[in-house]
Design an enzyme around this catalytic site. Structure first.
Site, short mmCIF file in Angstrom:
data_model
loop_
_atom_site.label_atom_id
_atom_site.label_comp_id
_atom_site.label_asym_id
_atom_site.label_seq_id
_atom_site.Cartn_x
_atom_site.Cartn_y
_atom_site.Cartn_z
N ALA A 230 0.85 -1.19 0.00
CA ALA A 230 0.00 0.00 0.00
C ALA A 230 0.89 1.24 0.00
CB ALA A 230 -0.92 0.01 1.22
N ALA A 231 2.06 1.13 -0.64
CA ALA A 231 3.02 2.23 -0.66
C ALA A 231 3.22 2.73 -2.08
CB ALA A 231 4.34 1.78 -0.04
N ARG A 232 4.24 2.22 -2.78
CA ARG A 232 4.55 2.62 -4.15
C ARG A 232 4.67 1.38 -5.03
NH1 ARG A 232 2.87 6.67 -2.78
NH2 ARG A 232 3.79 8.77 -2.78
N GLU A 261 0.09 3.34 -13.26
CA GLU A 261 -1.24 3.59 -12.72
C GLU A 261 -2.06 4.43 -13.69
OE1 GLU A 261 -0.89 5.15 -8.74
OE2 GLU A 261 -0.23 3.23 -7.96
N HIS A 280 -5.33 2.61 -5.59
CA HIS A 280 -4.55 3.56 -4.78
C HIS A 280 -5.46 4.38 -3.87
CE1 HIS A 280 -0.23 5.27 -5.03
NE2 HIS A 280 -0.69 5.39 -3.80
N ILE A 281 -6.21 3.68 -3.03
CA ILE A 281 -7.21 4.33 -2.17
C ILE A 281 -6.74 4.52 -0.74
CG2 ILE A 281 -9.11 3.41 -3.56
CD1 ILE A 281 -9.59 1.34 -1.31
#
Length: 314
Positions: A230-232, A261, A280-281
């Site tokens: 949940a980072a990059r 993305e 990407h929430i």
């Protein structure tokens, strides 16, 4: 004072940022169409601006050179990999961000991913909706090993939550001393040790030029491990991830960030087995949205008034 807003997420889920702007006598100039912007398109939108609030817009040397009146760039979030910090410094532009504003929100999502993947919730629900009544054996969390790569605000918030589930936690962070990790009740380990010894691995480090999790590191993970990012997106070799999901080395992967993305809907990653994917929430919660917008506006005002910002990025 005027702030040019480029990211459409500013104040989208909370009235606090716009209300705080009004309190501070900041006029908001919204230029949120076609986000993210870059190059000449971006230059045209912010030409003459003193202050700019960006999301994923690419602030590079060309942009800074073309906008000599710019004094401050505020990132609506923590990661500043889309901002050329050296070019900003050379142009005399102050860069600020909002570290920690979305930490609790991203940590919540990470734990949601962990439970979904460990208990095969997505697969079980799909099966039931298809008219089947099957048994799905998953992993109980208590007693299992959770590895955290990145022990900043988000990594710490994940550890606090995971402790309540009885997980044994180890962490690696090249920027955080081992004694600081240990003080949080988490075992400090090397990168290779955390990856190779974790039943579940979650990533909370900034992105770089090369993937942190190479094919070799992914292959070293325990059979049936779960991976959360949940980072990059650039932190993971996505081709190696696909292979690990297809072979069953990984029981699941949960991604909120991707190398590209949005990822191609017809690409192999989106069709990999046991993949949980969200657009990407992580930062998109009510409180995080209020914090990011309000904190960014407050620092913009500090810079324009000649004061030291609360969250400068060097």
């Amino acid at each position: 004072m005027r702030l040019t807003v480029l990211t459409p997420s500013f104040g989208s889920y909370s009235d606090s940022p716009s209300a705080r702007s009004a309190q501070l006598d900041i006029e908001l100039d919204y230029r949120t169409e076609n986000h993210p912007k870059s190059g000449q398109n971006l230059i045209e939108e912010i030409s003459g601006a003193e202050a700019v609030l960006v999301g994923l817009d690419r602030m590079d040397a060309e942009v800074f050179a073309a906008c000599p009146g710019l004094k401050v760039v505020a990132k609506h979030g923590a990661g500043v990999d889309n901002i050329d910090l050296a070019a900003a410094a050379e142009a005399g532009v102050t860069v600020v961000n909002t570290p920690g504003a979305n930490a609790e929100s991203v940590a919540d999502l990470t734990l949601g991913f962990l439970i979904m993947g460990a208990r095969k919730i997505r697969t079980a629900e799909s099966s039931l909706r298809d008219g089947r009544w099957e048994v799905f054996f998953g992993s109980q969390l208590s007693g299992k090993r959770l590895g955290i790569l990145g022990f900043g605000r988000i990594g710490r918030a994940v550890a606090e939550r995971a402790t309540g589930f009885g997980l044994r936690i180890a962490a690696y962070d090249p920027y955080v001393p081992d004694d600081a990790i240990a003080e949080a009740g988490v075992e400090p380990r090397s990168l290779t040790e955390v990856v190779a010894e974790s039943d579940f691995l979650t990533l909370h480090l900034p992105g770089g030029q090369e993937p942190l999790l190479s094919a070799e590191l992914i292959d070293s993970m325990p059979q049936g491990a779960g991976l959360i990012n949940a980072a990059r997106g650039g932190l993971i070799d996505e081709n190696a991830l696909i292979s690990a999901l297809e072979s069953g080395r990984l029981s699941f992967a949960a991604l909120d960030a991707f190398a590209t993305e949005p990822p191609p809907a017809d690409g192999p990653l989106m069709h990999a087995p046991n993949l949980i994917a969200t657009p990407h929430i992580g930062a998109y919660s009510d409180i995080a949205n209020a914090n990011m917008g309000s904190w960014a506006v407050e620092d913009v005002v500090r810079v324009l008034q000649g004061e030291d910002p609360r969250f400068p990025v060097s």
